[in-house]
Write a protein that holds these residues in place. Structure first.
Motif, PDB file in Angstrom:
ATOM      1  N   ALA A 350      42.744  44.106  40.476  1.00 37.88           N
ATOM      2  CA  ALA A 350      44.448  44.337  40.523  1.00 37.88           C
ATOM      3  C   ALA A 350      45.109  43.392  39.498  1.00 37.88           C
ATOM      4  CB  ALA A 350      44.862  44.421  41.949  1.00 37.88           C
ATOM      5  N   LEU A 351      44.665  42.097  39.886  1.00 38.86           N
ATOM      6  CA  LEU A 351      45.352  41.312  38.986  1.00 38.86           C
ATOM      7  C   LEU A 351      45.087  41.389  37.520  1.00 38.86           C
ATOM      8  CD1 LEU A 351      44.858  37.904  40.905  1.00 38.86           C
ATOM      9  CD2 LEU A 351      46.982  38.915  40.612  1.00 38.86           C
ATOM     10  N   ASP A 352      44.002  41.604  37.155  1.00 41.34           N
ATOM     11  CA  ASP A 352      43.531  41.981  35.637  1.00 41.34           C
ATOM     12  C   ASP A 352      44.427  43.103  35.341  1.00 41.34           C
ATOM     13  OD1 ASP A 352      42.082  41.347  33.403  1.00 41.34           O
ATOM     14  OD2 ASP A 352      41.046  43.157  33.933  1.00 41.34           O
ATOM     15  N   GLN A 353      44.443  44.294  36.023  1.00 42.14           N
ATOM     16  CA  GLN A 353      45.070  45.358  35.626  1.00 42.14           C
ATOM     17  C   GLN A 353      46.820  45.231  35.419  1.00 42.14           C
ATOM     18  OE1 GLN A 353      43.906  48.302  34.668  1.00 42.14           O
ATOM     19  NE2 GLN A 353      41.878  47.520  34.818  1.00 42.14           N
ATOM     20  N   ALA A 354      47.259  44.146  36.234  1.00 44.89           N
ATOM     21  CA  ALA A 354      48.456  43.986  36.188  1.00 44.89           C
ATOM     22  C   ALA A 354      48.544  42.917  35.003  1.00 44.89           C
ATOM     23  CB  ALA A 354      49.046  43.244  37.750  1.00 44.89           C
ATOM     24  N   GLY A 355      47.892  42.467  34.429  1.00 45.94           N
ATOM     25  CA  GLY A 355      48.098  41.492  33.340  1.00 45.94           C
ATOM     26  C   GLY A 355      48.471  40.056  33.907  1.00 45.94           C
ATOM     27  N   ALA A 356      48.218  39.788  34.938  1.00 45.64           N
ATOM     28  CA  ALA A 356      48.463  38.524  35.629  1.00 45.64           C
ATOM     29  C   ALA A 356      47.428  37.576  35.670  1.00 45.64           C
ATOM     30  CB  ALA A 356      48.930  38.836  37.068  1.00 45.64           C
ATOM     31  N   LEU A 357      46.237  37.847  35.215  1.00 44.24           N
ATOM     32  CA  LEU A 357      45.090  37.233  35.175  1.00 44.24           C
ATOM     33  C   LEU A 357      44.541  36.709  33.773  1.00 44.24           C
ATOM     34  CD1 LEU A 357      42.790  36.094  36.903  1.00 44.24           C
ATOM     35  CD2 LEU A 357      41.587  38.310  36.424  1.00 44.24           C
ATOM     36  N   ARG A 358      44.640  35.491  33.652  1.00 42.11           N
ATOM     37  CA  ARG A 358      44.501  34.864  32.247  1.00 42.11           C
ATOM     38  C   ARG A 358      42.903  34.367  32.130  1.00 42.11           C
ATOM     39  NH1 ARG A 358      47.637  37.445  30.602  1.00 42.11           N
ATOM     40  NH2 ARG A 358      49.838  36.906  29.406  1.00 42.11           N
ATOM     41  N   GLY A 359      42.089  35.452  31.891  1.00 38.19           N
ATOM     42  CA  GLY A 359      40.540  35.173  31.885  1.00 38.19           C
ATOM     43  C   GLY A 359      39.866  36.379  31.577  1.00 38.19           C
ATOM     44  N   ASN A 360      38.729  36.343  31.259  1.00 40.13           N
ATOM     45  CA  ASN A 360      37.989  37.778  30.849  1.00 40.13           C
ATOM     46  C   ASN A 360      37.194  38.080  32.169  1.00 40.13           C
ATOM     47  OD1 ASN A 360      36.813  39.712  29.656  1.00 40.13           O
ATOM     48  ND2 ASN A 360      35.195  38.485  28.570  1.00 40.13           N
ATOM     49  N   LEU A 361      37.365  39.134  32.742  1.00 37.02           N
ATOM     50  CA  LEU A 361      36.894  39.660  33.957  1.00 37.02           C
ATOM     51  C   LEU A 361      35.626  40.398  33.606  1.00 37.02           C
ATOM     52  CD1 LEU A 361      37.046  39.935  37.050  1.00 37.02           C
ATOM     53  CD2 LEU A 361      38.300  42.057  36.775  1.00 37.02           C
ATOM     54  N   ILE A 362      34.478  40.053  34.016  1.00 38.78           N
ATOM     55  CA  ILE A 362      33.393  40.812  33.754  1.00 38.78           C
ATOM     56  C   ILE A 362      32.620  41.005  35.017  1.00 38.78           C
ATOM     57  CG2 ILE A 362      31.037  40.476  32.448  1.00 38.78           C
ATOM     58  CD1 ILE A 362      32.093  38.207  30.895  1.00 38.78           C
ATOM     59  N   ILE A 363      32.278  42.482  35.121  1.00 37.05           N
ATOM     60  CA  ILE A 363      31.817  43.102  36.284  1.00 37.05           C
ATOM     61  C   ILE A 363      30.378  43.381  35.801  1.00 37.05           C
ATOM     62  CG2 ILE A 363      31.739  44.841  38.107  1.00 37.05           C
ATOM     63  CD1 ILE A 363      34.870  44.899  37.656  1.00 37.05           C
ATOM     64  N   ILE A 364      29.376  42.846  36.758  1.00 37.41           N
ATOM     65  CA  ILE A 364      27.783  43.150  36.205  1.00 37.41           C
ATOM     66  C   ILE A 364      27.355  43.903  37.577  1.00 37.41           C
ATOM     67  CG2 ILE A 364      27.788  41.337  34.773  1.00 37.41           C
ATOM     68  CD1 ILE A 364      26.394  39.684  36.813  1.00 37.41           C
TER      69      ILE A 364
END
Length: 364
Positions: A350-364
């Motif tokens: 949710a933070l990544d979708q909101a643009g509030a996360l400064r980092g690359n979110l990688i889901i494996i």
């Protein structure tokens, strides 16, 4: 009120990357052309205690082996062999391996053999990608796995009994030519491409020999080297032990959705954000009541419906992040909320979708 207990050892794994420290060139880069080569072959394992296989290609291989020794079998005769198994043999030929040296080999069953324990690999040619033979393997297998089967069909298998290994089981017969001694340059290829690391690597070498190194891209640094083979070896032995500080990797968050493991890099930052965790449960019950007038009052006894609305709110909490919040603050905040692994993943997404996360979110 529902309580959540969070165990960081089991639910969330946080990786705090230490400050970058000086490392040797040999630990961060490889020399172009200095590499191992994969070899593969097809052979037979013999001497098995009835745990082999009876398959068409095993029989054909067995007949071919006998014909190589001048033994011809009638075409209509099908040998009943249970102590032979068809196997794939593979190995890695290290760089600069010379004829006469030995390498380890791994032997794997290709058919329905139950176990390779107690078997011996007979002479097998190992070939490279170019189709040339580079080694010959032979020897007794070491198999760590075992299997047992009862008369009722029940089985017990420990580890993998159909894969074995032969230490020093192959003799090198052909040398792979290396481009190490050709040309006027040697090239260092970084394990992890990074422009900052490549620039620092070239600067470190230039501090020793001015103007000898240049970074040609994010992964490679080209260095002018002596042409003589012996001088080049001494030159490289000096360079590979030089120490420098590599660049800091990019901020990443790795989420393993299967195991619930989350690894967060130290450089991950958050923009201003507010997160709530928990929920509200609304329950509506309809209760039938009886309305009866007083003894001296006029009226009739009637049935009425009464609604009871119950609002049950869990221990919801909200925490607010200021600009530039670090990883430590994020971890402590999530722990205070009492989130499980699935909730943590949902919060990060949710933070990544909101643009509030400064980092690359990688889901494996």
């Amino acid at each position: 009120m529902k309580k959540y207990l969070v165990s960081f050892a089991c639910l969330i794994s946080m990786l705090f990357l230490p400050e970058a420290s000086a490392q040797r060139i040999k630990d961060l880069a490889d020399v172009a052309g200095v590499r191992s080569n994969q070899l593969i072959g097809y052979g037979l394992v013999v001497g098995l205690p009835g745990t082999g296989e009876q398959s068409p290609f095993t029989e054909q291989s067995f007949k071919t082996m006998l014909s190589n020794f001048g033994i011809k079998m009638p075409t209509n005769l099908k040998p009943k062999i249970k102590n032979v198994a068809a196997v794939a043999v593979h190995a890695e030929l290290p760089a600069f391996s010379k004829p006469g040296q030995k390498i380890d080999v791994t032997v794997s069953s290709m058919g329905s053999a139950q176990s390779l324990r107690g078997g011996t690999l007979i002479q097998t040619i190992l070939m490279g990608l170019d189709g040339n033979a580079y080694a010959v393997a032979q020897g007794s297998l070491i198999v760590s796995g075992l299997g047992a089967e009862g008369l009722d069909g029940s089985k017990v298998i420990a580890n993998t009994p159909t894969v074995g290994r032969i230490a020093n089981g192959a003799m090198v017969e052909r040398e792979v030519l290396s481009p190490f001694t050709s040309g006027d340059h040697i090239t260092f290829n970084l394990h992890n491409a990074d422009f900052t690391t490549a620039k620092r690597l070239s600067d470190t070498i230039n501090n020793l020999i001015s103007g000898s190194a240049r970074a040609i891209d994010a992964a490679s640094v080209q260095v002018t080297a002596p042409r003589d083979a012996a001088d080049r070896v001494s030159f490289l032995a000096t360079l590979e032990n030089l120490e420098f500080e590599p660049g800091t990797p990019s901020a990443k968050i790795i989420v393993n959705s299967r195991t619930g493991t989350i690894v967060i890099g130290a450089d991950v930052r958050l923009l201003p954000a507010a997160i709530t965790h928990g929920g509200i449960t609304v329950t509506i019950n309809e209760v039938e009541a009886v309305s009866q007038p007083n003894a001296f009052a006029a009226g009739e006894t009637v049935a009425t419906n009464q609604s009871i609305i119950d609002v049950n709110q869990d221990d919801s909490r909200m925490f607010v992040f200021d600009p530039g919040v670090t990883l430590d603050a994020l971890v402590r905040a999530i722990n205070q909320v009492g989130a499980g692994p699935g909730d943590v993943m949902a919060i990060l997404e949710a933070l990544d979708q909101a643009g509030a996360l400064r980092g690359n979110l990688i889901i494996i």
